[in-house]
Design an enzyme around this catalytic site. Structure first.
Site, short mmCIF file in Angstrom:
data_model
loop_
_atom_site.label_atom_id
_atom_site.label_comp_id
_atom_site.label_asym_id
_atom_site.label_seq_id
_atom_site.Cartn_x
_atom_site.Cartn_y
_atom_site.Cartn_z
N GLY A 198 28.91 58.83 83.10
CA GLY A 198 29.16 57.39 83.19
C GLY A 198 30.20 56.90 82.19
O GLY A 198 30.94 57.69 81.62
N LYS A 224 40.12 68.41 81.42
CA LYS A 224 39.89 67.81 80.10
C LYS A 224 38.85 68.63 79.32
O LYS A 224 38.95 68.81 78.12
CB LYS A 224 39.42 66.36 80.29
CG LYS A 224 38.81 65.69 79.09
CD LYS A 224 39.88 65.24 78.16
CE LYS A 224 39.39 64.40 77.00
NZ LYS A 224 38.03 64.49 76.61
N ASP A 225 37.83 69.10 80.04
CA ASP A 225 36.79 69.95 79.44
C ASP A 225 37.01 71.38 79.96
O ASP A 225 36.20 71.91 80.72
CB ASP A 225 35.41 69.42 79.81
CG ASP A 225 35.20 68.00 79.29
OD1 ASP A 225 34.84 67.85 78.13
OD2 ASP A 225 35.46 67.04 80.05
N GLY A 285 36.81 68.18 85.44
CA GLY A 285 38.11 67.90 84.83
C GLY A 285 38.59 69.02 83.91
O GLY A 285 37.79 69.59 83.16
N HIS A 316 37.60 59.99 85.60
CA HIS A 316 36.50 60.19 86.55
C HIS A 316 36.93 59.81 87.96
O HIS A 316 36.62 60.51 88.93
CB HIS A 316 35.29 59.32 86.18
CG HIS A 316 34.71 59.60 84.82
ND1 HIS A 316 34.78 58.70 83.78
CD2 HIS A 316 34.03 60.67 84.34
CE1 HIS A 316 34.16 59.20 82.73
NE2 HIS A 316 33.70 60.40 83.03
N LEU A 359 32.69 55.06 83.17
CA LEU A 359 33.74 55.64 84.01
C LEU A 359 35.12 55.09 83.68
O LEU A 359 35.28 53.92 83.37
CB LEU A 359 33.41 55.38 85.48
CG LEU A 359 32.07 55.93 85.96
CD1 LEU A 359 31.83 55.57 87.43
CD2 LEU A 359 31.99 57.44 85.78
N SER A 381 35.37 58.73 77.71
CA SER A 381 34.38 57.66 77.53
C SER A 381 34.20 57.35 76.05
O SER A 381 33.80 56.25 75.68
CB SER A 381 33.03 58.08 78.11
OG SER A 381 33.18 58.42 79.47
P1 AMP Z 1 31.94 63.14 81.37
O1 AMP Z 1 31.45 61.86 81.96
O2 AMP Z 1 32.71 62.97 80.12
O3 AMP Z 1 30.88 64.20 81.31
O4 AMP Z 1 33.02 63.70 82.40
C1 AMP Z 1 32.70 63.90 83.75
C2 AMP Z 1 33.81 64.68 84.39
O5 AMP Z 1 35.03 63.96 84.28
C3 AMP Z 1 34.05 66.05 83.72
O6 AMP Z 1 34.30 67.01 84.71
C4 AMP Z 1 35.24 65.78 82.86
O7 AMP Z 1 36.01 66.93 82.59
C5 AMP Z 1 36.02 64.80 83.72
N1 AMP Z 1 36.95 64.03 82.89
C6 AMP Z 1 36.69 63.41 81.72
N2 AMP Z 1 37.82 62.87 81.22
C7 AMP Z 1 38.82 63.16 82.07
C8 AMP Z 1 40.21 62.89 82.11
N3 AMP Z 1 40.82 62.21 81.14
N4 AMP Z 1 40.93 63.34 83.18
C9 AMP Z 1 40.32 64.05 84.17
N5 AMP Z 1 39.00 64.33 84.19
C10 AMP Z 1 38.27 63.91 83.16
#
Ligand code: AMP
Length: 279
Positions: free
Chosen positions: A31, A149-150, A147, A37, A33, A186
């Site tokens: 979340g 990103k991770d 993503g 996301h 978002l 986030s």
């Molecule tokens: P999170 O809510 O941080 O667990 O992220 C959920 C998904 O969104 C994960 O697969 C992250 O790698 C992806 N995500 C987070 N930030 C970004 C970003 N800046 N660009 C692309 N995907 C992202």
């Protein structure tokens, strides 16, 4: 958009759709978002006929209780963003819906768990695999979108999928950035105005690394210069800057097929990560 908070209801609903021949694309999130996301959601919409997003702040992947406490949870705004983006299904369970008391989980994925993020966040990836495995079991997606990103997380999930033979295809989506280069996250809302300026050193160091690599510079020099740049930035504490083999995440060498530069640093009180694929 259909919103579900129980495992049974969401899995029954999706079972019906799958029986009718629909393919399910899944975007798991915690979340708060942002455009990152939503870019995953857009990819899912292109590749699957039904898109499911989950919002669940998973306690088992937080090694720092303060980080879990202060994690942003703007659920109403999130629902609005998902509605606007045309998401079909939101799964937003409570912690008690996802976990019974005294649950155990461990999957041996070798050293991948202990490198980079694993060194600084012990137990983190076991918690990530635990929740993603549960979510896959409930949603039974054909495709799951994560993503870049991770980056290490994608590798960990990919390893879990192959070790357990899970019937889901993993899709890695590119990093969405603010106009000035900061990778969207986030956690960025915790940055003060000063932190926000200092945070730019991460993407700057990654771009510098990519430029150095393209110019034929030695990997050790590139790594050292980037680490120096970040270490000299006020308010910023470098945790690691590594140039890693994109498949093993061990130190890259000239025979590595893919190479990724990965960074983690604390800027003020906020821990940020970022990376760039340099080959
Ligand atoms: P999170 O809510 O941080 O667990 O992220 C959920 C998904 O969104 C994960 O697969 C992250 O790698 C992806 N995500 C987070 N930030 C970004 C970003 N800046 N660009 C692309 N995907 C992202």
């Amino acid at each position: 958009m259909k919103i579900f908070t129980t495992k049974n209801e969401v899995s029954q609903y999706l079972h019906q759709l799958k029986s009718a021949g629909k393919t399910v694309g899944f975007v798991p999130t915690m979340g708060a978002l942002h455009q990152g996301h939503l870019s995953l959601l857009a990819q899912a919409q292109q590749q699957a006929s039904v898109v499911v997003c989950s919002i669940f702040v998973n306690p088992t992947q937080f090694n720092d209780p303060k980080d879990l406490d202060k994690y942003p949870r703007p659920i109403e705004a999130d629902i609005q963003k998902l509605e606007q983006a045309g998401c079909d299904v939101l799964f937003n369970p409570a912690v008690t819906e996802m976990y019974a008391d005294n649950e155990n989980w461990h999957l041996d994925i070798g050293e991948l768990e202990h490198l980079l993020e694993g060194k600084f966040r012990p137990g983190h990836y076991q918690g990530v695999m635990q929740v993603v495995h549960k979510l896959f079991d409930i949603v039974k997606p054909d495709l799951a979108f994560f993503g870049q990103k991770d980056y290490q997380q994608v590798m960990v999930i990919s390893r879990m999928i192959s070790l357990l033979g899970l019937p889901v295809k993993l899709v890695m989506c590119p990093i969405e950035r603010e106009a000035d280069g900061l990778a969207m996250s986030s956690r960025n809302i915790h940055l003060t105005a000063d932190d926000r300026l200092h945070s730019l050193v991460l993407s700057k160091a990654l771009i510098q690394a990519k430029t150095g690599f393209d110019g034929g510079e030695a990997l050790t020099n590139i790594q050292q210069q980037a680490a120096d740049l970040i270490s000299h930035e006020p308010g910023t504490q470098l945790e690691y800057f590594e140039i890693a083999d994109g498949e093993t995440l061990r130190e890259a060498n000239s025979s590595s097929n893919s190479i990724v530069a990965l960074v983690a640093a604390r800027v003020g009180n906020t821990r940020l990560i970022d990376n760039v694929i340099i080959r």
